[in-house]
Scaffold this active site. Structure first.
Site, PDB file in Angstrom:
ATOM      1  N   THR A  65     -18.788  17.190 -27.289  1.00 30.64           N
ATOM      2  CA  THR A  65     -18.220  16.188 -28.165  1.00 30.64           C
ATOM      3  C   THR A  65     -16.856  15.657 -27.812  1.00 30.64           C
ATOM      4  OG1 THR A  65     -19.371  17.176 -29.993  1.00 30.64           O
ATOM      5  CG2 THR A  65     -17.710  15.625 -30.548  1.00 30.64           C
ATOM      6  N   LYS A 104     -23.563  12.094 -33.369  1.00 30.17           N
ATOM      7  CA  LYS A 104     -22.445  12.762 -34.033  1.00 30.17           C
ATOM      8  C   LYS A 104     -21.692  11.851 -34.994  1.00 30.17           C
ATOM      9  CE  LYS A 104     -22.064  15.157 -29.704  1.00 30.17           C
ATOM     10  NZ  LYS A 104     -21.342  15.197 -28.449  1.00 30.17           N
ATOM     11  N   GLY A 150     -17.397  11.232 -38.076  1.00 31.28           N
ATOM     12  CA  GLY A 150     -17.738  11.791 -36.777  1.00 31.28           C
ATOM     13  C   GLY A 150     -17.369  13.253 -36.805  1.00 31.28           C
ATOM     14  N   SER A 181     -13.777  18.243 -27.307  1.00 34.34           N
ATOM     15  CA  SER A 181     -13.328  18.721 -26.005  1.00 34.34           C
ATOM     16  C   SER A 181     -12.606  17.677 -25.172  1.00 34.34           C
ATOM     17  CB  SER A 181     -14.482  19.269 -25.176  1.00 34.34           C
ATOM     18  OG  SER A 181     -15.698  19.245 -25.806  1.00 34.34           O
TER      19      SER A 181
END
Length: 180
Positions: free
Chosen positions: A7, A39, A51, A130
């Site tokens: 993500t 997402k 999100g 990330s």
């Protein structure tokens, strides 16, 4: 235990528009488990878009709780976010959830974390996940120099693509929604 990583989510307010997007990758260890995870979710007939990053099951649990709070507080995004963050911080079950959320309406963007934070991001750019720092750096630079040449949606798209070029946990399968 194999750690699931994934993500990058990015939200931008620019020239009166709000857009939020995410990539589609979920990674288990050093393997791509799925490349087209959705997402981003619309709530309240598209008036609020969320999100999420982190554990998928935890994120869906939080999304459900956020929807309950929206119902309890007449669709007030900020109030629902604050009440969710309070519950998340104090409830023993919720406290163990490992996820973060960005929520956006036509006026603002908020980041909700499991530590009880509801953050209004500086410069009207919010990122989680990330690849968030790559997307944030790109979005801030694009927003600063875009003027009227780019829309919020274009800034989100390009920022996520830049993050996907750098972060191994982010891909180019993007879902982007504008807040209506």
């Amino acid at each position: 235990m194999i750690k699931i990583r994934s993500t990058t989510v990015c939200a931008v307010v620019h020239n009166g528009e709000v857009a939020i997007g995410a990539d589609g990758q979920a990674t288990m260890g050093n393997t791509v488990a799925k490349s087209n995870v959705r997402k981003i979710r619309k709530l309240q007939d598209g008036k609020i878009v969320t999100g999420f990053a982190g554990s998928t099951a935890d994120a869906f649990n939080l999304l459900e709780k956020f929807e309950e709070k929206l119902g309890a507080y007449s669709g007030s995004m900020k109030r629902a976010a604050i009440e969710l963050a309070k519950d998340w911080r104090t409830d023993r079950y919720l406290r163990k959830l490992e996820a973060m959320m960005i929520v956006a309406d036509k006026d603002e963007v908020l980041v909700i974390s499991g530590t009880g934070d509801v953050l209004e991001p500086d410069n009207q750019v919010a990122t989680i996940g990330s690849g968030s720092m790559y997307a944030q750096a790109a979005a801030l630079a694009l927003k600063k120099h875009a003027g009227d040449r780019l829309t919020a949606e274009e800034i989100v798209r390009e920022s996520l693509n830049i993050a996907a070029d750098i972060c191994i946990y982010t891909n180019h399968n993007l879902i982007i929604e504008k807040v209506s």
